[in-house]
Write a protein that holds these residues in place. Sequence first.
Motif, mmCIF file in Angstrom:
data_model
loop_
_atom_site.group_PDB
_atom_site.id
_atom_site.type_symbol
_atom_site.label_atom_id
_atom_site.label_comp_id
_atom_site.label_asym_id
_atom_site.label_seq_id
_atom_site.Cartn_x
_atom_site.Cartn_y
_atom_site.Cartn_z
ATOM 1 N N MET A 1 3.457 1.875 -26.491
ATOM 2 C CA MET A 1 2.569 3.005 -26.431
ATOM 3 C C MET A 1 1.124 2.510 -26.372
ATOM 4 O O MET A 1 0.712 1.704 -27.198
ATOM 5 N N PRO A 2 0.338 2.999 -25.418
ATOM 6 C CA PRO A 2 -1.062 2.553 -25.341
ATOM 7 C C PRO A 2 -1.861 3.077 -26.536
ATOM 8 O O PRO A 2 -1.557 4.140 -27.085
ATOM 9 N N LYS A 3 -2.853 2.296 -26.943
ATOM 10 C CA LYS A 3 -3.713 2.742 -28.027
ATOM 11 C C LYS A 3 -4.531 3.936 -27.568
ATOM 12 O O LYS A 3 -4.909 4.040 -26.412
ATOM 13 N N MET A 4 -4.800 4.822 -28.500
ATOM 14 C CA MET A 4 -5.624 5.991 -28.221
ATOM 15 C C MET A 4 -6.904 5.867 -29.032
ATOM 16 O O MET A 4 -6.929 5.188 -30.056
ATOM 17 N N ILE A 5 -7.946 6.542 -28.573
ATOM 18 C CA ILE A 5 -9.186 6.592 -29.328
ATOM 19 C C ILE A 5 -9.539 8.052 -29.582
ATOM 20 O O ILE A 5 -9.408 8.894 -28.696
ATOM 21 N N PHE A 6 -9.964 8.312 -30.811
ATOM 22 C CA PHE A 6 -10.420 9.629 -31.223
ATOM 23 C C PHE A 6 -11.866 9.471 -31.671
ATOM 24 O O PHE A 6 -12.124 8.876 -32.716
ATOM 25 N N VAL A 7 -12.784 9.959 -30.876
ATOM 26 C CA VAL A 7 -14.209 9.895 -31.194
ATOM 27 C C VAL A 7 -14.552 11.172 -31.951
ATOM 28 O O VAL A 7 -14.386 12.268 -31.422
ATOM 29 N N ASN A 8 -14.991 11.032 -33.192
ATOM 30 C CA ASN A 8 -15.333 12.180 -34.026
ATOM 31 C C ASN A 8 -16.846 12.367 -34.017
ATOM 32 O O ASN A 8 -17.582 11.460 -34.405
ATOM 33 N N LEU A 9 -17.295 13.544 -33.576
ATOM 34 C CA LEU A 9 -18.722 13.812 -33.477
ATOM 35 C C LEU A 9 -19.096 15.059 -34.272
ATOM 36 O O LEU A 9 -18.473 16.114 -34.112
ATOM 37 N N PRO A 10 -20.135 14.958 -35.118
ATOM 38 C CA PRO A 10 -20.620 16.149 -35.803
ATOM 39 C C PRO A 10 -21.449 16.985 -34.828
ATOM 40 O O PRO A 10 -22.258 16.444 -34.076
ATOM 41 N N VAL A 11 -21.234 18.298 -34.835
ATOM 42 C CA VAL A 11 -21.964 19.183 -33.929
ATOM 43 C C VAL A 11 -22.528 20.374 -34.692
ATOM 44 O O VAL A 11 -21.942 20.835 -35.666
ATOM 45 N N ARG A 12 -23.660 20.861 -34.242
ATOM 46 C CA ARG A 12 -24.319 22.002 -34.907
ATOM 47 C C ARG A 12 -23.722 23.337 -34.473
ATOM 48 O O ARG A 12 -23.637 24.262 -35.255
ATOM 49 N N ASP A 44 -5.411 10.765 -21.132
ATOM 50 C CA ASP A 44 -4.193 10.629 -21.937
ATOM 51 C C ASP A 44 -4.422 9.827 -23.213
ATOM 52 O O ASP A 44 -3.620 9.904 -24.145
ATOM 53 N N THR A 45 -5.500 9.051 -23.268
ATOM 54 C CA THR A 45 -5.729 8.186 -24.419
ATOM 55 C C THR A 45 -7.100 8.369 -25.073
ATOM 56 O O THR A 45 -7.405 7.679 -26.032
ATOM 57 N N ILE A 46 -7.926 9.280 -24.551
ATOM 58 C CA ILE A 46 -9.277 9.466 -25.089
ATOM 59 C C ILE A 46 -9.469 10.915 -25.506
ATOM 60 O O ILE A 46 -9.323 11.825 -24.695
ATOM 61 N N PHE A 47 -9.827 11.094 -26.781
ATOM 62 C CA PHE A 47 -10.017 12.417 -27.347
ATOM 63 C C PHE A 47 -11.353 12.462 -28.078
ATOM 64 O O PHE A 47 -11.702 11.518 -28.778
ATOM 65 N N VAL A 48 -12.080 13.554 -27.926
ATOM 66 C CA VAL A 48 -13.319 13.751 -28.666
ATOM 67 C C VAL A 48 -13.087 14.904 -29.635
ATOM 68 O O VAL A 48 -12.761 16.017 -29.216
ATOM 69 N N MET A 49 -13.224 14.610 -30.905
ATOM 70 C CA MET A 49 -13.098 15.631 -31.940
ATOM 71 C C MET A 49 -14.498 16.134 -32.268
ATOM 72 O O MET A 49 -15.326 15.399 -32.800
ATOM 73 N N LEU A 50 -14.758 17.386 -31.910
ATOM 74 C CA LEU A 50 -16.028 18.017 -32.222
ATOM 75 C C LEU A 50 -15.866 18.715 -33.566
ATOM 76 O O LEU A 50 -15.001 19.573 -33.717
ATOM 77 N N LEU A 51 -16.657 18.310 -34.534
ATOM 78 C CA LEU A 51 -16.506 18.802 -35.902
ATOM 79 C C LEU A 51 -17.810 19.451 -36.378
ATOM 80 O O LEU A 51 -18.886 18.861 -36.225
ATOM 81 N N THR A 52 -17.691 20.652 -36.952
ATOM 82 C CA THR A 52 -18.873 21.240 -37.562
ATOM 83 C C THR A 52 -19.373 20.282 -38.648
ATOM 84 O O THR A 52 -18.615 19.428 -39.136
ATOM 85 N N HIS A 53 -20.631 20.415 -39.036
ATOM 86 C CA HIS A 53 -21.167 19.520 -40.052
ATOM 87 C C HIS A 53 -20.375 19.618 -41.350
ATOM 88 O O HIS A 53 -20.114 18.591 -41.994
#
Length: 144
Positions: A1-12, A44-53
């Motif tokens: 299984m290929p590695k995945m990346i989850f980029v977590n970003l705080p958003v206003r 398929d392997t790149i995800f951006v998690m947009l998170l409230t502060h």
Amino acid sequence: MPKMIFVNLPVRDLGRSVAFYEAVGGVKNPQFSDDTAACMVLSDTIFVMLLTHDKYSQFTKRPIADAKATSQVLLCISAENRAEVDSLVARAASAGGIGDPNATQDYGFMYGRSYEDPDGHVWEVMWMDPAAVASGEAGAEAKV
């Protein structure tokens, strides 16, 4: 299984950020989204998690940096060709981001530009000529 990346970003403003990331090609995954977070699928392997502060603060005790005033990370995503680099930066700018907050990089075999999302997170978009990589030209040139 290929590695995945989850980029977590705080958003206003979660809604504004979702609209921005959809404009640059992200697809919202409702299974991992609610009124505090949105999972934007870039590949398929790149995800951006947009998170409230508030949500982001549940994962770290460190203060949230103002990405418009400070830099903690530079994110870079590949493109299929030079035209895709230009197209992605143009879409980001027209969706409320800032195109080219950093200088364009053009080394012939490698071409990159950048954009800033509404919260100030900088994304680089880079294309590299596969033939230059295979021949070793890219490694020697990139050290300049």
